[in-house]
Enzyme design. Structure first.
Site, mmCIF file in Angstrom:
data_model
loop_
_atom_site.group_PDB
_atom_site.id
_atom_site.type_symbol
_atom_site.label_atom_id
_atom_site.label_comp_id
_atom_site.label_asym_id
_atom_site.label_seq_id
_atom_site.Cartn_x
_atom_site.Cartn_y
_atom_site.Cartn_z
ATOM 1 N N SER A 147 -60.477 125.427 -41.551
ATOM 2 C CA SER A 147 -60.978 124.304 -42.339
ATOM 3 C C SER A 147 -59.821 123.600 -43.060
ATOM 4 O O SER A 147 -58.907 123.098 -42.396
ATOM 5 C CB SER A 147 -62.060 124.813 -43.295
ATOM 6 O OG SER A 147 -62.790 123.738 -43.811
ATOM 7 N N ASP A 225 -71.952 124.233 -37.311
ATOM 8 C CA ASP A 225 -71.159 124.074 -38.543
ATOM 9 C C ASP A 225 -71.684 122.863 -39.316
ATOM 10 O O ASP A 225 -71.629 121.729 -38.821
ATOM 11 C CB ASP A 225 -69.694 123.867 -38.115
ATOM 12 C CG ASP A 225 -68.720 123.755 -39.264
ATOM 13 O OD1 ASP A 225 -69.115 123.304 -40.348
ATOM 14 O OD2 ASP A 225 -67.539 124.080 -39.042
ATOM 15 N N HIS A 258 -69.784 127.582 -40.114
ATOM 16 C CA HIS A 258 -68.429 127.340 -40.628
ATOM 17 C C HIS A 258 -67.766 128.604 -41.193
ATOM 18 O O HIS A 258 -66.598 128.582 -41.536
ATOM 19 C CB HIS A 258 -68.508 126.273 -41.734
ATOM 20 C CG HIS A 258 -67.192 125.653 -42.114
ATOM 21 N ND1 HIS A 258 -66.429 124.920 -41.239
ATOM 22 C CD2 HIS A 258 -66.492 125.659 -43.287
ATOM 23 C CE1 HIS A 258 -65.330 124.491 -41.848
ATOM 24 N NE2 HIS A 258 -65.340 124.932 -43.096
HETATM 25 N N1 LIG Z 1 -68.648 125.891 -51.643
HETATM 26 C C1 LIG Z 1 -68.979 125.171 -50.437
HETATM 27 C C2 LIG Z 1 -68.532 125.892 -49.223
HETATM 28 C C3 LIG Z 1 -67.075 126.119 -49.210
HETATM 29 C C4 LIG Z 1 -66.688 126.733 -47.902
HETATM 30 O O1 LIG Z 1 -67.443 126.757 -46.923
HETATM 31 N N2 LIG Z 1 -65.488 127.253 -47.894
HETATM 32 C C5 LIG Z 1 -65.011 127.799 -46.671
HETATM 33 C C6 LIG Z 1 -63.696 127.154 -46.334
HETATM 34 S S1 LIG Z 1 -63.874 125.392 -46.210
HETATM 35 C C7 LIG Z 1 -64.793 129.290 -46.839
HETATM 36 O O2 LIG Z 1 -64.054 129.877 -46.087
HETATM 37 N N3 LIG Z 1 -65.419 129.880 -47.822
HETATM 38 C C8 LIG Z 1 -65.188 131.257 -48.179
HETATM 39 C C9 LIG Z 1 -66.022 132.226 -47.454
HETATM 40 O O3 LIG Z 1 -66.811 131.869 -46.567
HETATM 41 O O4 LIG Z 1 -65.859 133.431 -47.745
HETATM 42 C C10 LIG Z 1 -70.457 124.951 -50.342
HETATM 43 O O5 LIG Z 1 -71.167 125.511 -51.147
HETATM 44 O O6 LIG Z 1 -70.888 124.248 -49.420
#
Ligand SMILES: N[C@@H](CCC(=O)N[C@@H](CS)C(=O)NCC(=O)O)C(=O)O
Length: 283
Positions: A147, A225, A258
């Site tokens: 990402s 995603d 994602h």
């Molecule tokens: N906080 C965001 C999502 C953030 C998100 O998806 N972050 C990804 C990277 S862009 C991630 O790797 N999050 C940490 C995880 O899944 O442990 C939401 O609520 O939609």
């Protein structure tokens, strides 16, 4: 100076967490390293992994399940944090997609941000640091990420293919100048001048690239995603690769979202892709 925060035996190697005072960031930074068993006998190839929004230096090591195959292949894995911590810039913790946890692997130029938000230069500082302090084969270094970190990996490799010989990504923000995450980050960190943005836009850099990566580029993208349509634009990067004659394997996977269940499903393919690419003779 590296301060060892913790270490854990893992697949015959060791999972470590380090802290150090960063010259580029001007603050303490943390990163994680998986040392494969082969690092006990000499220098090994290394992969930098850049994580996405809201992540830390721990996320990849805990969730991706990369250590078993890295131990088999003898690959060192290095994962930095995703932004400075404790910079004290006004508003830096107000949103999850800008500021803390969202450094975007660039050097900010805007007042307030420019002093500490220097993640582009920081990754190079970290590269120098690990090459000096750990048993890394400096001629065999690759980079990958997810990402925001996929954007980071692609742009870092395109700007310095002499340092990062192989590159791959999971669901990268592939054309940040076009998407809400990228526009917010670039405006905030770099200002309104789009010419400044181009140096951190993987699709724009790719379109101008003259020297293809000999191993090609591997990108995996889940079709379930929720960020794909609005934020990621893999098709823009695909078109840029086509025009630059850069071999690209872009795999679109039905049903995958994602998150790290997607990453852990395909991590082995990425590790083997880098391992093989890093054993090719230098062009
Ligand atoms: N906080 C965001 C999502 C953030 C998100 O998806 N972050 C990804 C990277 S862009 C991630 O790797 N999050 C940490 C995880 O899944 O442990 C939401 O609520 O939609």
């Amino acid at each position: 100076m590296l301060e060892l925060v913790s270490e854990h035996a893992c697949y015959g190697g060791v999972q470590r967490f380090y802290r150090h005072d960063s010259r580029e960031i001007g603050l303490p930074m943390r990163f994680s390293v998986f040392m494969p068993p082969q690092a006990g006998h000499g220098a090994v190839p290394a992969l930098f992994y850049l994580a996405g929004l809201t992540c830390t230096e721990e996320t990849f090591m805990i969730k991706a399940g990369a250590q078993r195959v890295a131990a088999e292949l003898g690959l060192m894995l290095i994962a930095p944090d995703t932004s400075p911590r404790g910079a004290g810039v006004e508003g830096e913790s107000e949103s999850w997609d800008f500021g803390v946890g969202a450094g975007f692997y660039l050097d900010a130029t805007q007042p307030g941000w420019a002093k500490h938000y220097r993640m582009y230069s920081y990754i190079h500082e970290l590269h120098e640091l690990v090459a000096r302090e750990l048993p890394v084969d400096a001629s065999r270094i690759g980079i990958f990420g997810h990402s925001m970190g996929g954007h980071g990996a692609l742009t870092m490799a395109l700007k310095r293919p002499d340092v990062f010989r192989t590159v791959s990504a999971f669901a990268p923000i592939a054309a940040p100048s076009k998407c809400p995450w990228g526009v917010k980050a670039f405006t905030g960190y770099l200002g309104e001048d789009k010419a400044e943005w181009a140096q951190y836009d993987a699709s724009m850099l790719m379109a101008q690239s003259k020297t293809p990566f000999p191993a090609g580029i591997l990108i995996d993208q889940g079709l379930g995603d929720k960020f794909l349509q609005e934020q990621l634009y893999p098709q823009a990067f695909e078109a840029a690769c086509m025009s630059a004659e850069q071999p690209l394997t872009l795999r679109r996977h039905e049903g995958y979202d994602h998150g790290y269940y997607f990453i852990s499903t395909f991590i082995e393919d990425h590790l083997r892709f880098h391992y093989e690419g890093l054993t090719l003779p230098v062009a």
